[in-house]
Design a protein around this motif. Structure first.
Motif, PDB file in Angstrom:
ATOM      1  N   SER A 164      62.899  50.814  21.967  1.00 58.25           N
ATOM      2  CA  SER A 164      62.245  52.121  21.853  1.00 58.25           C
ATOM      3  C   SER A 164      62.461  52.912  23.137  1.00 58.25           C
ATOM      4  CB  SER A 164      60.742  51.956  21.587  1.00 58.25           C
ATOM      5  OG  SER A 164      60.100  51.310  22.678  1.00 58.25           O
ATOM      6  N   ASP A 165      62.285  54.239  23.040  1.00 59.91           N
ATOM      7  CA  ASP A 165      62.531  55.083  24.210  1.00 59.91           C
ATOM      8  C   ASP A 165      61.736  56.381  24.080  1.00 59.91           C
ATOM      9  OD1 ASP A 165      64.403  55.628  26.666  1.00 59.91           O
ATOM     10  OD2 ASP A 165      64.492  57.454  25.439  1.00 59.91           O
ATOM     11  N   GLU A 166      60.938  56.693  25.101  1.00 62.05           N
ATOM     12  CA  GLU A 166      60.050  57.859  25.037  1.00 62.05           C
ATOM     13  C   GLU A 166      60.813  59.174  24.990  1.00 62.05           C
ATOM     14  OE1 GLU A 166      56.126  59.755  27.295  1.00 62.05           O
ATOM     15  OE2 GLU A 166      57.333  58.212  28.297  1.00 62.05           O
ATOM     16  N   ASP A 167      61.817  59.341  25.849  1.00 57.01           N
ATOM     17  CA  ASP A 167      62.572  60.602  25.848  1.00 57.01           C
ATOM     18  C   ASP A 167      63.239  60.837  24.499  1.00 57.01           C
ATOM     19  OD1 ASP A 167      61.842  61.146  28.456  1.00 57.01           O
ATOM     20  OD2 ASP A 167      63.697  60.375  29.335  1.00 57.01           O
ATOM     21  N   THR A 168      63.736  59.764  23.897  1.00 54.41           N
ATOM     22  CA  THR A 168      64.430  59.882  22.609  1.00 54.41           C
ATOM     23  C   THR A 168      63.462  60.301  21.508  1.00 54.41           C
ATOM     24  OG1 THR A 168      66.020  58.196  23.292  1.00 54.41           O
ATOM     25  CG2 THR A 168      65.874  58.667  20.938  1.00 54.41           C
ATOM     26  N   ILE A 169      62.274  59.684  21.455  1.00 57.75           N
ATOM     27  CA  ILE A 169      61.326  60.040  20.392  1.00 57.75           C
ATOM     28  C   ILE A 169      60.843  61.474  20.554  1.00 57.75           C
ATOM     29  CG2 ILE A 169      59.138  59.277  21.427  1.00 57.75           C
ATOM     30  CD1 ILE A 169      58.396  58.043  18.721  1.00 57.75           C
ATOM     31  N   LEU A 170      60.622  61.906  21.775  1.00 59.26           N
ATOM     32  CA  LEU A 170      60.187  63.295  22.000  1.00 59.26           C
ATOM     33  C   LEU A 170      61.264  64.276  21.558  1.00 59.26           C
ATOM     34  CD1 LEU A 170      58.373  62.937  25.437  1.00 59.26           C
ATOM     35  CD2 LEU A 170      57.312  63.443  23.220  1.00 59.26           C
TER      36      LEU A 170
END
Length: 204
Positions: A164-170
């Motif tokens: 998972s990755d925060e920048d990607t989901i945003l």
């Protein structure tokens, strides 16, 4: 025909396991269709209540928002009971194989794909971040989007675990989900509904 389109919700309970942790979770399972046929969005934990909600309808597809084990635990039983193909984005195979190392999904999901359902369609949006192959399903006829664990009431899905990755989901939320009309109802993988407008205001 789409005037007969309806939405049923089933909540199933079980566990989510990843990175050595185990959590108790309740999952939303969504059934979109009419009196004759339907699709199931996420086959979570326990097939029996899902099959009860389906009744004698023909299941044309099992659509998986992503392959965390809490969302796919009933896939095998549901496939066997209904004969319906399971659809998953290929980038989530790494997660799928943790639950089903000796089986494969039947069909790949592709961004922009249209899945027929009861005279209508569900439009596929690839929204990586919570999981690499996470997808959302848009029903223009019902005025809603099924977001799995990508977007909840209160913000983005979790990104603190493997794959998972925060920048990607945003980026997925802002570029793909927030492009939908503000009144679009967001049906999530866990918890309560929200709207695109409400979450857009909170994240801007």
């Amino acid at each position: 025909m789409s005037g007969d389109l309806r939405l049923d919700k089933v909540v199933t309970a079980g566990t989510f396991s990843l990175d050595g942790g185990v959590w108790e979770v309740d999952n939303n399972v969504w059934i979109v269709g009419d009196d004759d046929s339907c699709v199931v969005i996420d086959a979570a934990h326990d097939a029996e209540p899902i099959l009860q909600a389906i009744g004698d309808r023909r299941v044309t597809a099992i659509l998986l928002t992503h392959a965390h084990d809490d969302h796919i635990g009933a896939v095998r039983e549901l496939r066997e009971a209904t004969g319906a193909p399971a659809y998953l984005h290929p980038e989530d195979r790494v997660l799928w194989e943790m639950t089903y190392p000796d089986e494969t999904p039947d069909e790949d999901l592709v961004n922009g794909q249209q899945i027929p359902v009861a005279g209508s369609v569900l439009r596929v949006l690839h929204t990586p971040g919570h999981a690499p192959g996470a997808c959302c399903f848009v029903s223009d006829d019902l005025g809603c989007v099924f977001t799995g664990d990508t977007l909840f009431q209160g913000g983005p899905g979790a990104t603190g675990r493997s794959f998972s990755d925060e920048d990607t989901i945003l980026d997925s939320i802002r570029t793909r989900l927030f492009a939908l009309p503000g009144q679009t109802v967001v049906h999530t993988g866990h918890g309560d509904d929200t709207t695109i407008a409400a979450e857009k205001a909170a994240l801007s």
